[in-house]
Design a protein around this motif. Structure first.
Motif, PDB file in Angstrom:
ATOM      1  N   SER B  44      45.892  40.688  34.595  1.00 28.81           N
ATOM      2  CA  SER B  44      45.220  41.429  33.523  1.00 28.81           C
ATOM      3  C   SER B  44      44.917  40.504  32.343  1.00 28.81           C
ATOM      4  O   SER B  44      43.832  40.539  31.775  1.00 28.81           O
ATOM      5  CB  SER B  44      46.085  42.582  33.030  1.00 28.81           C
ATOM      6  OG  SER B  44      46.249  43.529  34.048  1.00 28.81           O
ATOM      7  N   GLN B  91      42.990  48.717  33.239  1.00 31.05           N
ATOM      8  CA  GLN B  91      43.972  49.130  34.237  1.00 31.05           C
ATOM      9  C   GLN B  91      44.343  50.605  34.068  1.00 31.05           C
ATOM     10  O   GLN B  91      44.458  51.349  35.020  1.00 31.05           O
ATOM     11  CB  GLN B  91      45.226  48.264  34.088  1.00 31.05           C
ATOM     12  CG  GLN B  91      46.240  48.481  35.177  1.00 31.05           C
ATOM     13  CD  GLN B  91      47.244  47.328  35.240  1.00 31.05           C
ATOM     14  OE1 GLN B  91      47.157  46.370  34.488  1.00 31.05           O
ATOM     15  NE2 GLN B  91      48.182  47.420  36.151  1.00 31.05           N
ATOM     16  N   ASP B 173      39.905  45.969  36.307  1.00 29.00           N
ATOM     17  CA  ASP B 173      41.334  45.754  36.445  1.00 29.00           C
ATOM     18  C   ASP B 173      41.957  46.929  37.201  1.00 29.00           C
ATOM     19  O   ASP B 173      42.148  48.005  36.641  1.00 29.00           O
ATOM     20  CB  ASP B 173      41.963  45.604  35.047  1.00 29.00           C
ATOM     21  CG  ASP B 173      43.354  45.010  35.107  1.00 29.00           C
ATOM     22  OD1 ASP B 173      43.894  44.900  36.224  1.00 29.00           O
ATOM     23  OD2 ASP B 173      43.886  44.655  34.038  1.00 29.00           O
ATOM     24  N   GLU B 174      42.225  46.727  38.450  1.00 28.89           N
ATOM     25  CA  GLU B 174      42.755  47.775  39.321  1.00 28.89           C
ATOM     26  C   GLU B 174      42.014  49.098  39.162  1.00 28.89           C
ATOM     27  O   GLU B 174      42.608  50.117  38.800  1.00 28.89           O
ATOM     28  CB  GLU B 174      44.250  47.977  39.054  1.00 28.89           C
ATOM     29  CG  GLU B 174      45.049  46.719  39.323  1.00 28.89           C
ATOM     30  CD  GLU B 174      46.549  46.962  39.267  1.00 28.89           C
ATOM     31  OE1 GLU B 174      46.980  48.048  39.679  1.00 28.89           O
ATOM     32  OE2 GLU B 174      47.265  46.055  38.830  1.00 28.89           O
TER      33      GLU B 174
END
Ligand SMILES: Nc1ncnc2c1ncn2[C@@H]1O[C@H](COP(=O)(O)OP(=O)(O)OP(=O)(O)O)[C@@H](O)[C@H]1O
Ligand SMILES: [Mg+2]
Lengths: 349, 252
Positions: B44, B91, B173-174
């Protein structure tokens, strides 16, 4: 020791649950982990829960009882004046103790106008201070500045009053008011006579007094806005100001309105400092530079002089008026919050 | 058209915590690049260095250079300009809770002064369709708030919001960690479509996902880039022992 969550040992299924090979874990049948044994030994605490809710309910009811009691006392104390003038009391402009003729309107007007003036001056300033402190202030200055703003709230109001008489009033009379008269004279709100003291001075001193509470509450609301909201705005290419508007103020707006309402509450009831600078003349004038009077001030000033029962009763009825005004203003503010937030689907963080 | 990213000697810190150490990496234009690695290894942090988001953290610090296209983002442009060109999906979903779904998606364009209703309507619909959310929200675009959606829907809303400004590079991010398999598949489809026009960097814990969508994969460990190569090589024949251990599940 490693803590593991075990599958509950349901009767009849226990033989189906296998221990991992070579496990050093104690068999849950014979010896339990201390935490589990403790938790299982606790009984349900429904009884304690019931006692707790009863106590809490009692506390909540106390508030209602107090409010009802105050209202009752105010009404019974102003019986004489209510009987004599009726509802018209609130809309009459007379204030003549010699002839026993009373009306609350100039005081209601004075309280409302000075408080609104205070909000107009204080709110932008307070929000600015709060935004500066949370979003832009270098770290080492943050705590001292916040402390000083909050210190303002600790100063007794009579000290504000003195300061206003010696510093603020001359300043207004000699510099600020002449300027306002020149620039805004056309509106009729700022015209001669210019005494220095008056409605405007009252509004300014109130603004200074409510600034700390509004700004410190706003600061708290703003710092409660999650960092992720700021990042969301920044990631879209927001400048710092746009980030503050979109990611911070927008999320905090309901809390900010709450802070303003609290500030307004304080302004409506503030007595001492206002009394010292508002001029204490029960008249309604379009010019804000003219003298005025407020509900709290007249009660404080004249209560000890109230020589006859009707006079006393009229003053208490002014107290009733203040009570009602405060409640109505708060209710209106709440409606405002509701109206503002109804369009947008939700509450802020 | 997307642009390539060239990272050299990148170091990042949180206070005294040296989170990223000497990262050198070339991310090709118009491809998807996956970043994998155990939790806390700095993935991240790395993507946040690519749009200068890391420096918004009061204790965040970065050295080294990142070229996006020809532009050195740390010396030749302001963060605001960079972030308009480099979109990001975080995220954890972070829609604006006080805005409607529509306003959330339109927020990026509105921010930059875009006011044309017809175009906004189109962009909002297209972005929500791309993010596989349109069917679920089309009836209450302006009635429901961003916060009233489920976690997975919120994440797709954030994807739509990032797509709406049409960035050249997309950092994700994810993006699919809170999604069910169907939505995940839709997001992967989206990445497939997008990568012909955008450069995509996707962080994921899901190896199959990396294998499905990305041409290249980088493996991070403890703040270092251990290995960066074509995805099929990383997964079938990694050069580094640690990469092999990780992808075969021997640690992590
Ligand atoms: N805001 C922060 N402040 C201080 N340290 C942080 C912060 N965010 C992350 N770190 C530290 O930086 C390191 C890398 O974190 P990062 O979030 O980049 O990991 P990650 O690879 O994305 O992990 P995950 O897969 O769990 O998301 C961690 O050791 C973490 O402790
Ligand atoms: Mg992460």
């Amino acid at each position: 020791m490693e803590i593991r969550i075990q599958v509950p040992n349901v009767a009849g299924e226990s033989e189906r649950i296998q221990k991992p090979a070579g496990s050093s874990f104690p068999d849950s049948g014979s010896s339990q982990s201390p935490a589990r044994a403790f938790l299982q030994s606790r009984r349900s605490s429904a009884f304690a829960d019931r006692i707790f809710s009863a106590v809490i309910l009692l506390c909540a009811l106390c508030i209602f009882a107090i409010v009802a009691l105050i209202l009752y006392e105010l009404v019974s104390g102003s019986r004489l004046s209510i009987d004599k003038f009726g509802v018209a009391f609130f809309f009459r402009s007379a204030w003549d103790p010699v002839n026993g003729d009373y009306g609350a309107f100039p005081f209601i007007y004075g309280t409302l106008v000075s408080s609104i003036l205070a909000l107009i001056i204080a709110v932008p300033l307070a929000v600015g201070v709060a935004v500066f402190l949370t979003e832009m202030c270098p770290g080492f200055l943050r705590a001292p500045l916040a402390f000083v703003t909050e210190l303002l709230a600790a100063i007794p109001s009579v000290v504000y009053g003195l300061w206003a008489i010696f510093v603020l009033v001359p300043l207004l009379r000699d510099s600020v008011n002449p300027f306002l008269i020149r620039v805004l004279g056309w509106s009729g709100l700022f015209v001669e006579p210019n005494y220095g003291v008056g409605m405007f001075a009252g509004g300014v001193i109130l603004a200074i007094m409510i600034l700390p509470i509004v700004s410190s509450l706003t600061r708290e609301v703003i710092s409660a806005v999650p960092q992720a909201q700021r990042e969301a705005a920044l990631a879209l290419g927001a400048t710092r100001w746009e980030m503050i508007r979109m990611g911070v103020l927008r999320n905090a707006r309901i809390g900010i309105v709450g802070a303003i309402i609290l500030g307004l509450g304080r302004a409506l009831g503030e007595t001492m400092a206002v009394t010292m600078v508002i001029g204490n003349r029960p008249e309604i004038s379009r010019s804000l530079l003219d003298l005025g009077y407020s509900m709290a001030s007249v009660i404080a000033n004249e209560f000890s002089e109230a020589s006859d029962n009707l006079y006393l009763s009229a003053l208490i009825e002014i107290g009733l008026a203040l009570f009602i005004v405060t409640i109505v203003v708060n209710a209106l503010a709440r409606v405002l919050v509701w109206a503002v937030t109804r369009g947008a689907p939700v509450r802020g963080a | 058209m997307g642009v390539g990213i060239e990272v050299s000697e990148l170091n990042a810190w949180y206070g005294s915590n040296h989170t990223l150490q000497n990262i050198n990496l070339r991310i090709p234009a118009n491809h998807a690049t996956a970043l994998i690695g155990p939790s806390g290894c700095g993935k991240s942090t790395f993507v946040r260095c690519l749009n200068r988001m890391h420096e918004t953290n009061p204790v965040g610090r970065v050295t080294g250079s990142v070229l996006i296209g020809q532009l050195d983002i740390y010396t030749q442009a302001s963060p605001v300009e960079i972030r308009r060109r480099v979109g990001m999906v975080f995220q954890r979903p972070n829609p604006f809770p006080t805005m409607s779904i529509y306003d959330n998606v339109a927020s990026g364009l509105r921010l930059n002064g875009y006011r044309n209703r017809v175009v906004l309507d189109e962009v909002v619909q297209r972005s929500l369709e791309q993010a596989a959310l349109w069917e679920e929200v089309k009836d209450d675009l302006k009635k429901k708030s961003g916060a009233s959606l489920s976690g997975g829907q919120q994440q797709r809303l954030c994807i739509a919001r990032a797509l709406a400004v049409d960035p050249e590079v997309m950092l994700m991010d994810e993006p699919a960690s809170a999604l069910d398999p169907v939505s995940t598949a839709k997001i992967e489809d989206l990445i497939f479509q997008l990568k012909s026009q955008y450069t995509i960097v996707i962080v994921t814990h899901n190896m199959q996902q990396a294998a499905r969508v990305a041409e290249n994969t980088g493996f991070f460990l403890n703040g270092r880039l251990v290995e960066f190569d074509a995805t099929h090589k990383i997964f079938t024949n990694p050069r580094d022992k640690r990469t092999e251990d990780y992808i075969t599940g021997r640690f992590g």
